[in-house]
Design a protein around this motif. Structure first.
Motif, mmCIF file in Angstrom:
data_model
loop_
_atom_site.group_PDB
_atom_site.id
_atom_site.type_symbol
_atom_site.label_atom_id
_atom_site.label_comp_id
_atom_site.label_asym_id
_atom_site.label_seq_id
_atom_site.Cartn_x
_atom_site.Cartn_y
_atom_site.Cartn_z
ATOM 1 N N ARG A 1 0.826 -1.195 0.000
ATOM 2 C CA ARG A 1 0.000 0.000 0.000
ATOM 3 C C ARG A 1 0.871 1.261 0.000
ATOM 4 O O ARG A 1 2.080 1.209 0.241
ATOM 5 C CB ARG A 1 -0.914 0.018 1.230
ATOM 6 C CG ARG A 1 -1.963 -1.034 1.239
ATOM 7 C CD ARG A 1 -3.010 -0.849 2.307
ATOM 8 N NE ARG A 1 -2.554 -0.308 3.592
ATOM 9 C CZ ARG A 1 -3.159 -0.524 4.752
ATOM 10 N NH1 ARG A 1 -4.249 -1.274 4.792
ATOM 11 N NH2 ARG A 1 -2.688 0.003 5.864
ATOM 12 N N GLU A 2 0.222 2.408 -0.244
ATOM 13 C CA GLU A 2 0.946 3.677 -0.234
ATOM 14 C C GLU A 2 1.629 3.946 1.097
ATOM 15 O O GLU A 2 2.668 4.607 1.148
ATOM 16 C CB GLU A 2 -0.024 4.826 -0.559
ATOM 17 C CG GLU A 2 -0.448 4.900 -2.016
ATOM 18 C CD GLU A 2 0.641 5.441 -2.922
ATOM 19 O OE1 GLU A 2 1.732 5.782 -2.413
ATOM 20 O OE2 GLU A 2 0.407 5.510 -4.132
ATOM 21 N N ASP A 3 1.041 3.439 2.198
ATOM 22 C CA ASP A 3 1.647 3.662 3.514
ATOM 23 C C ASP A 3 2.719 2.633 3.859
ATOM 24 O O ASP A 3 3.231 2.602 4.974
ATOM 25 C CB ASP A 3 0.577 3.676 4.600
ATOM 26 C CG ASP A 3 -0.213 2.371 4.683
ATOM 27 O OD1 ASP A 3 0.085 1.435 3.915
ATOM 28 O OD2 ASP A 3 -1.138 2.291 5.512
ATOM 29 N N GLY A 4 3.067 1.773 2.899
ATOM 30 C CA GLY A 4 4.124 0.794 3.110
ATOM 31 C C GLY A 4 3.673 -0.515 3.700
ATOM 32 O O GLY A 4 4.489 -1.430 3.885
ATOM 33 N N VAL A 5 2.386 -0.660 3.997
ATOM 34 C CA VAL A 5 1.866 -1.892 4.592
ATOM 35 C C VAL A 5 1.666 -2.954 3.504
ATOM 36 O O VAL A 5 1.018 -2.689 2.489
ATOM 37 C CB VAL A 5 0.525 -1.627 5.305
ATOM 38 C CG1 VAL A 5 -0.136 -2.939 5.729
ATOM 39 C CG2 VAL A 5 0.743 -0.730 6.514
ATOM 40 N N PRO A 6 2.219 -4.162 3.688
ATOM 41 C CA PRO A 6 1.968 -5.233 2.727
ATOM 42 C C PRO A 6 0.565 -5.802 2.907
ATOM 43 O O PRO A 6 0.084 -5.943 4.034
ATOM 44 C CB PRO A 6 3.039 -6.277 3.053
ATOM 45 C CG PRO A 6 3.349 -6.054 4.501
ATOM 46 C CD PRO A 6 3.168 -4.575 4.744
ATOM 47 N N VAL A 7 -0.091 -6.122 1.796
ATOM 48 C CA VAL A 7 -1.434 -6.700 1.820
ATOM 49 C C VAL A 7 -1.368 -8.063 1.128
ATOM 50 O O VAL A 7 -1.047 -8.151 -0.055
ATOM 51 C CB VAL A 7 -2.454 -5.799 1.102
ATOM 52 C CG1 VAL A 7 -3.834 -6.448 1.127
ATOM 53 C CG2 VAL A 7 -2.494 -4.418 1.761
ATOM 54 N N LEU A 8 -1.643 -9.126 1.875
ATOM 55 C CA LEU A 8 -1.606 -10.479 1.329
ATOM 56 C C LEU A 8 -2.821 -10.700 0.438
ATOM 57 O O LEU A 8 -3.930 -10.285 0.763
ATOM 58 C CB LEU A 8 -1.592 -11.503 2.454
ATOM 59 C CG LEU A 8 -0.524 -11.315 3.543
ATOM 60 C CD1 LEU A 8 -0.662 -12.401 4.601
ATOM 61 C CD2 LEU A 8 0.870 -11.303 2.944
ATOM 62 N N VAL A 9 -2.617 -11.385 -0.685
ATOM 63 C CA VAL A 9 -3.686 -11.637 -1.653
ATOM 64 C C VAL A 9 -3.740 -13.133 -1.941
ATOM 65 O O VAL A 9 -2.728 -13.736 -2.323
ATOM 66 C CB VAL A 9 -3.442 -10.865 -2.966
ATOM 67 C CG1 VAL A 9 -4.558 -11.158 -3.963
ATOM 68 C CG2 VAL A 9 -3.335 -9.371 -2.706
ATOM 69 N N PHE A 10 -4.923 -13.735 -1.762
ATOM 70 C CA PHE A 10 -5.091 -15.164 -2.010
ATOM 71 C C PHE A 10 -6.002 -15.378 -3.218
ATOM 72 O O PHE A 10 -6.980 -14.647 -3.409
ATOM 73 C CB PHE A 10 -5.684 -15.853 -0.784
ATOM 74 C CG PHE A 10 -4.745 -15.890 0.385
ATOM 75 C CD1 PHE A 10 -3.894 -16.961 0.576
ATOM 76 C CD2 PHE A 10 -4.680 -14.817 1.279
ATOM 77 C CE1 PHE A 10 -3.015 -16.994 1.644
ATOM 78 C CE2 PHE A 10 -3.810 -14.830 2.353
ATOM 79 C CZ PHE A 10 -2.965 -15.921 2.532
ATOM 80 N N PRO A 11 -5.729 -16.393 -4.034
ATOM 81 C CA PRO A 11 -6.557 -16.649 -5.210
ATOM 82 C C PRO A 11 -7.981 -17.030 -4.836
ATOM 83 O O PRO A 11 -8.243 -17.537 -3.739
ATOM 84 C CB PRO A 11 -5.836 -17.828 -5.899
ATOM 85 C CG PRO A 11 -4.454 -17.818 -5.347
ATOM 86 C CD PRO A 11 -4.580 -17.313 -3.942
ATOM 87 N N GLU A 12 -8.905 -16.776 -5.765
ATOM 88 C CA GLU A 12 -10.277 -17.223 -5.589
ATOM 89 C C GLU A 12 -10.313 -18.722 -5.311
ATOM 90 O O GLU A 12 -9.553 -19.490 -5.912
ATOM 91 C CB GLU A 12 -11.099 -16.933 -6.839
ATOM 92 C CG GLU A 12 -11.544 -15.506 -6.997
ATOM 93 C CD GLU A 12 -12.488 -15.338 -8.161
ATOM 94 O OE1 GLU A 12 -13.533 -14.709 -8.016
ATOM 95 O OE2 GLU A 12 -12.163 -15.864 -9.255
ATOM 96 N N TYR A 13 -11.169 -19.140 -4.405
ATOM 97 C CA TYR A 13 -11.414 -20.537 -4.072
ATOM 98 C C TYR A 13 -10.251 -21.221 -3.341
ATOM 99 O O TYR A 13 -10.358 -22.387 -2.981
ATOM 100 C CB TYR A 13 -11.748 -21.365 -5.323
ATOM 101 C CG TYR A 13 -12.861 -20.807 -6.143
ATOM 102 C CD1 TYR A 13 -14.190 -20.956 -5.755
ATOM 103 C CD2 TYR A 13 -12.591 -20.108 -7.321
ATOM 104 C CE1 TYR A 13 -15.225 -20.428 -6.517
ATOM 105 C CE2 TYR A 13 -13.618 -19.583 -8.087
ATOM 106 C CZ TYR A 13 -14.934 -19.745 -7.675
ATOM 107 O OH TYR A 13 -15.956 -19.213 -8.430
ATOM 108 N N SER A 14 -9.147 -20.525 -3.112
ATOM 109 C CA SER A 14 -7.993 -21.187 -2.499
ATOM 110 C C SER A 14 -8.184 -21.422 -1.014
ATOM 111 O O SER A 14 -7.805 -22.485 -0.493
ATOM 112 C CB SER A 14 -6.717 -20.379 -2.742
ATOM 113 O OG SER A 14 -6.831 -19.088 -2.148
ATOM 114 N N ILE A 15 -8.754 -20.447 -0.302
ATOM 115 C CA ILE A 15 -8.966 -20.607 1.137
ATOM 116 C C ILE A 15 -10.398 -20.274 1.537
ATOM 117 O O ILE A 15 -10.736 -20.305 2.723
ATOM 118 C CB ILE A 15 -7.994 -19.735 1.954
ATOM 119 C CG1 ILE A 15 -8.212 -18.249 1.674
ATOM 120 C CG2 ILE A 15 -6.552 -20.135 1.676
ATOM 121 C CD1 ILE A 15 -7.413 -17.336 2.597
#
Length: 282
Positions: free
Chosen positions: A255-269
């Protein structure tokens, strides 16, 4: 016609116009003011940007030429520019495509590898969409569908990207590939690049040695918060194939504030209704 191959052929066959530099510079000036307004819209396409490689199209299409005023320019070492941008329909498939490309001031093996990977994914998606459409057509008629009913069906193929954050030497962006018809599919690919050091940025770089524990805590907290008053959640349990732990392959953007955002694929979890789950690690 295969629009991806046609675009490449048009580029190779079209001479670079003498006025290109002034047009691109004008696009860059306007792009500095406009690039932050770019947003991914599901099953829609944002305004096209300048075709950094398909520059000949500026002479061929008023729409493309006008869009050259929206080139997003990032930092002093690099630019993220649109490589291919078009809307087209072919055989029942509606394409809305905006493909990014990294341009650097010097040679960058990382930028070239990212550009090649994105182009290959776009070509793969186009071929997959056509095959899915043909398979669906065969099944439709095999189960009693009529020509009239088939004529009302279409497929949407979307490629778009969003710049999540940038500094003078780093960029984080997400490329989304979507296919929508009777079923739907969405794939998101995250790119977090340090162009000064010509390398990928990792979660360990951002979070330190205990990055796995911090990420797991964030995901588990997000899943727990999703449970409603009746105990329902879209997320699967670990026994059902749900989340267990992150690893080096876990996708994320910054993000712009330097925070990482985890992204998981559809249907994976989680079930499909949850989309592509995201969890900030703050």
């Amino acid at each position: 016609m295969n629009e991806f191959k046609k675009a490449r052929e048009d580029y190779e066959a079209t001479p670079i116009p003498q006025e290109l530099e002034s047009r691109v510079r004008a696009g860059i000036r306007q792009g500095r003011a406009n690039y932050r307004r770019r947003r991914w819209r599901k099953y829609g396409i944002g305004a096209a940007a300048c075709l950094a490689v398909l520059v000949g199209a500026l002479n061929l299409s008023p729409t493309v030429a006008a869009a050259a005023a929206e080139v997003p320019v990032l930092g002093g070492l690099f630019r993220v520019m649109t490589f291919i941008s078009f809307n087209a329909s072919d055989g029942g498939i509606n394409y809305a495509v905006s493909v990014p490309r990294l341009e650097t001031d010097g040679e960058s093996e990382l930028a070239q590898a990212v550009n090649d990977a994105i182009e290959n994914k776009v070509l793969r998606l186009e071929e997959k969409a056509r095959q899915d459409w043909e398979d669906y057509k065969d099944a439709f008629f095999a189960t009693g569908g009529t020509e009239e009913e088939w004529g009302e069906r279409t497929m949407d193929v979307i490629v778009d990207y969003e710049i999540k954050s940038q500094t003078d030497t780093r960029v984080s962006f997400v490329v989304t590939f979507a296919e929508g018809w009777v079923a739907s599919m969405e794939e998101r690919y995250c790119y977090n690049l340090d162009l000064a050091e010509d390398r990928d940025i990792t979660l360990a770089d951002l979070l330190g040695e205990n990055w796995v524990e911090r990420c797991n805590e964030a995901v588990n907290a997000g899943i727990a918060a999703s449970v409603d008053e009746e105990g329902f959640t879209y997320f699967f349990t670990p026994e059902e194939g749900g989340f267990t732990t992150v690893d080096e392959t876990t996708a994320f953007y910054i993000r712009e504030d330097g925070v990482p955002v985890l992204v998981f694929p559809e249907y994976s979890i989680a079930a499909g209704a949850a989309g592509s789950p995201e969890f900030p690690v703050e």
